[in-house]
Design a protein around this motif. Structure first.
Motif, PDB file in Angstrom:
ATOM      1  N   SER A   2      48.949  59.487  36.382  1.00 18.53           N
ATOM      2  CA  SER A   2      48.954  58.029  36.517  1.00 18.53           C
ATOM      3  C   SER A   2      47.828  57.433  35.680  1.00 18.53           C
ATOM      4  N   TYR A   3      48.009  56.197  35.315  1.00 20.25           N
ATOM      5  CA  TYR A   3      46.998  55.510  34.541  1.00 20.25           C
ATOM      6  C   TYR A   3      45.854  55.090  35.452  1.00 20.25           C
ATOM      7  N   SER A   4      44.653  55.032  34.890  1.00 20.49           N
ATOM      8  CA  SER A   4      43.519  54.495  35.633  1.00 20.49           C
ATOM      9  C   SER A   4      42.736  53.588  34.689  1.00 20.49           C
ATOM     10  N   PRO A   5      42.138  52.548  35.229  1.00 14.20           N
ATOM     11  CA  PRO A   5      41.413  51.611  34.374  1.00 14.20           C
ATOM     12  C   PRO A   5      40.179  52.252  33.752  1.00 14.20           C
ATOM     13  N   LEU A   6      39.838  51.806  32.550  1.00 16.99           N
ATOM     14  CA  LEU A   6      38.674  52.316  31.839  1.00 16.99           C
ATOM     15  C   LEU A   6      37.552  51.296  31.877  1.00 16.99           C
ATOM     16  N   GLY A   7      36.335  51.778  31.819  1.00 14.10           N
ATOM     17  CA  GLY A   7      35.184  50.913  31.644  1.00 14.10           C
ATOM     18  C   GLY A   7      34.432  50.558  32.901  1.00 14.10           C
ATOM     19  N   TYR A   8      33.205  50.105  32.683  1.00 13.77           N
ATOM     20  CA  TYR A   8      32.344  49.651  33.765  1.00 13.77           C
ATOM     21  C   TYR A   8      31.429  48.528  33.291  1.00 13.77           C
ATOM     22  N   SER A   9      31.729  47.967  32.123  1.00 15.48           N
ATOM     23  CA  SER A   9      30.911  46.906  31.560  1.00 15.48           C
ATOM     24  C   SER A   9      31.793  45.983  30.736  1.00 15.48           C
ATOM     25  N   CYS A  10      31.631  44.684  30.930  1.00 15.45           N
ATOM     26  CA  CYS A  10      32.409  43.730  30.147  1.00 15.45           C
ATOM     27  C   CYS A  10      31.666  42.400  30.088  1.00 15.45           C
ATOM     28  N   ALA A  11      32.174  41.521  29.264  1.00 17.63           N
ATOM     29  CA  ALA A  11      31.630  40.170  29.173  1.00 17.63           C
ATOM     30  C   ALA A  11      32.790  39.232  28.880  1.00 17.63           C
ATOM     31  N   GLY A  12      32.667  38.002  29.330  1.00 14.13           N
ATOM     32  CA  GLY A  12      33.740  37.051  29.082  1.00 14.13           C
ATOM     33  C   GLY A  12      33.433  35.692  29.659  1.00 14.13           C
ATOM     34  N   GLU A  13      34.493  34.898  29.786  1.00 11.80           N
ATOM     35  CA  GLU A  13      34.383  33.534  30.281  1.00 11.80           C
ATOM     36  C   GLU A  13      35.019  33.458  31.668  1.00 11.80           C
ATOM     37  N   VAL A  14      34.339  32.789  32.584  1.00 16.52           N
ATOM     38  CA  VAL A  14      34.851  32.609  33.945  1.00 16.52           C
ATOM     39  C   VAL A  14      36.066  31.677  33.880  1.00 16.52           C
ATOM     40  N   ILE A  15      37.195  32.151  34.438  1.00 20.74           N
ATOM     41  CA  ILE A  15      38.407  31.327  34.451  1.00 20.74           C
ATOM     42  C   ILE A  15      38.767  30.864  35.859  1.00 20.74           C
ATOM     43  N   GLU A  16      38.108  31.457  36.860  1.00 17.18           N
ATOM     44  CA  GLU A  16      38.340  31.053  38.248  1.00 17.18           C
ATOM     45  C   GLU A  16      37.195  31.593  39.090  1.00 17.18           C
ATOM     46  N   VAL A  17      36.848  30.878  40.173  1.00  8.75           N
ATOM     47  CA  VAL A  17      35.805  31.353  41.083  1.00  8.75           C
ATOM     48  C   VAL A  17      36.311  31.295  42.517  1.00  8.75           C
ATOM     49  N   GLY A  18      35.779  32.198  43.324  1.00 11.08           N
ATOM     50  CA  GLY A  18      36.140  32.209  44.735  1.00 11.08           C
ATOM     51  C   GLY A  18      35.584  30.988  45.452  1.00 11.08           C
ATOM     52  N   ALA A  19      36.160  30.664  46.597  1.00  8.69           N
ATOM     53  CA  ALA A  19      35.800  29.471  47.367  1.00  8.69           C
ATOM     54  C   ALA A  19      34.322  29.454  47.762  1.00  8.69           C
ATOM     55  N   GLU A  20      33.748  30.615  48.037  1.00 13.06           N
ATOM     56  CA  GLU A  20      32.359  30.669  48.495  1.00 13.06           C
ATOM     57  C   GLU A  20      31.371  31.001  47.383  1.00 13.06           C
ATOM     58  N   VAL A  21      31.801  30.943  46.133  1.00 13.86           N
ATOM     59  CA  VAL A  21      30.928  31.257  44.999  1.00 13.86           C
ATOM     60  C   VAL A  21      30.375  29.958  44.427  1.00 13.86           C
ATOM     61  N   SER A  22      29.042  29.838  44.444  1.00 13.40           N
ATOM     62  CA  SER A  22      28.406  28.632  43.902  1.00 13.40           C
ATOM     63  C   SER A  22      27.550  28.944  42.668  1.00 13.40           C
ATOM     64  N   GLU A  23      27.316  30.227  42.395  1.00 16.02           N
ATOM     65  CA  GLU A  23      26.460  30.626  41.277  1.00 16.02           C
ATOM     66  C   GLU A  23      27.138  30.460  39.920  1.00 16.02           C
ATOM     67  N   PHE A  24      28.458  30.453  39.903  1.00 16.50           N
ATOM     68  CA  PHE A  24      29.211  30.407  38.651  1.00 16.50           C
ATOM     69  C   PHE A  24      30.252  29.298  38.715  1.00 16.50           C
ATOM     70  N   LYS A  25      30.595  28.786  37.536  1.00 14.96           N
ATOM     71  CA  LYS A  25      31.653  27.780  37.460  1.00 14.96           C
ATOM     72  C   LYS A  25      32.578  28.127  36.301  1.00 14.96           C
ATOM     73  N   ILE A  26      33.749  27.589  36.318  1.00 11.93           N
ATOM     74  CA  ILE A  26      34.725  27.827  35.259  1.00 11.93           C
ATOM     75  C   ILE A  26      34.098  27.432  33.922  1.00 11.93           C
ATOM     76  N   GLY A  27      34.251  28.313  32.955  1.00  9.92           N
ATOM     77  CA  GLY A  27      33.698  28.085  31.622  1.00  9.92           C
ATOM     78  C   GLY A  27      32.386  28.801  31.360  1.00  9.92           C
ATOM     79  N   ASP A  28      31.683  29.239  32.421  1.00 10.24           N
ATOM     80  CA  ASP A  28      30.443  30.004  32.226  1.00 10.24           C
ATOM     81  C   ASP A  28      30.752  31.291  31.477  1.00 10.24           C
ATOM     82  N   LYS A  29      29.836  31.690  30.630  1.00  8.20           N
ATOM     83  CA  LYS A  29      29.920  32.990  29.967  1.00  8.20           C
ATOM     84  C   LYS A  29      29.105  33.963  30.812  1.00  8.20           C
ATOM     85  N   VAL A  30      29.681  35.135  31.085  1.00  8.99           N
ATOM     86  CA  VAL A  30      29.021  36.116  31.950  1.00  8.99           C
ATOM     87  C   VAL A  30      29.125  37.525  31.378  1.00  8.99           C
ATOM     88  N   ALA A  31      28.142  38.351  31.759  1.00 10.79           N
ATOM     89  CA  ALA A  31      28.199  39.792  31.531  1.00 10.79           C
ATOM     90  C   ALA A  31      28.376  40.415  32.907  1.00 10.79           C
TER      91      ALA A  31
END
Length: 181
Positions: A2-31
């Protein structure tokens, strides 16, 4: 089978945040970090404690190395070395090279050891080690003893990925009395 996901490090742009998350907002760049979370994929869901905002203008390709730098930095912190002390880094892949670079920048004498001539040469060429040695070379232990004025290394950091016990046993043979591994 079976396939398994690769990696443990990434970076990108936040496209959605959980209801209780206040540290990040849509559009933030994160590692992001974390095996099973920060996979190499188009879209990932990462717990907030495994993300960090990155400064404006930072290339996302470079920010993806954030996790590797953090791993190397934590190894150096745990070794708790002081200016002028010595450290043997076993394994000179990317993590070993980063670890060696941080140690050198801290004023630590670095001996790099790897089973690959290429990795040893790369560490020497990059000037991240004071001495680079192939583990398979004759007299490795005596070369390290000579490089540490006969005392052995103040610390050994193992950044090698192997199922062999050799790095652990080797660390004990090149460490000074009460040295850290």
């Amino acid at each position: 089978d079976s396939y398994s996901p690769l990696g443990y490090s990434c970076a990108g742009e936040v496209i959605e945040v959980g209801a209780e998350v206040s540290e990040f907002k849509i559009g933030d760049k994160v590692a992001c970090a974390g095996a099973g979370y920060a996979n190499h994929a188009e879209v990932v869901a990462i717990p907030k404690n495994l993300c960090v905002k990155i400064k404006s203008g930072v290339d996302l390709k470079n920010a993806a190395y954030n996790t590797l730098g953090a791993i190397a930095m934590q190894a150096v912190r745990q070794a708790d070395l002081r200016l002028g002390e010595s450290c043997v880094v076993i394994g000179l892949g990317l993590l070993g090279q980063l670890t060696s670079l941080i140690l050198k920048a801290s004023g630590v004498k670095v001996v790099g050891v790897d089973v690959s001539d290429y990795a040893v040469k790369k560490a020497i060429d990059n000037k991240v080690v004071d001495l680079g040695i192939n583990r398979k070379s004759l007299g490795v232990e005596s070369n390290i003893l000579n490089a540490t004025d006969g005392y052995g290394s103040d610390a050994v950091i193992i950044s090698a990925g192997t199922s062999s016990l050799d790095p652990i046993n080797f660390a004990g043979s090149v460490s000074r009395k009460k040295g850290k591994v």
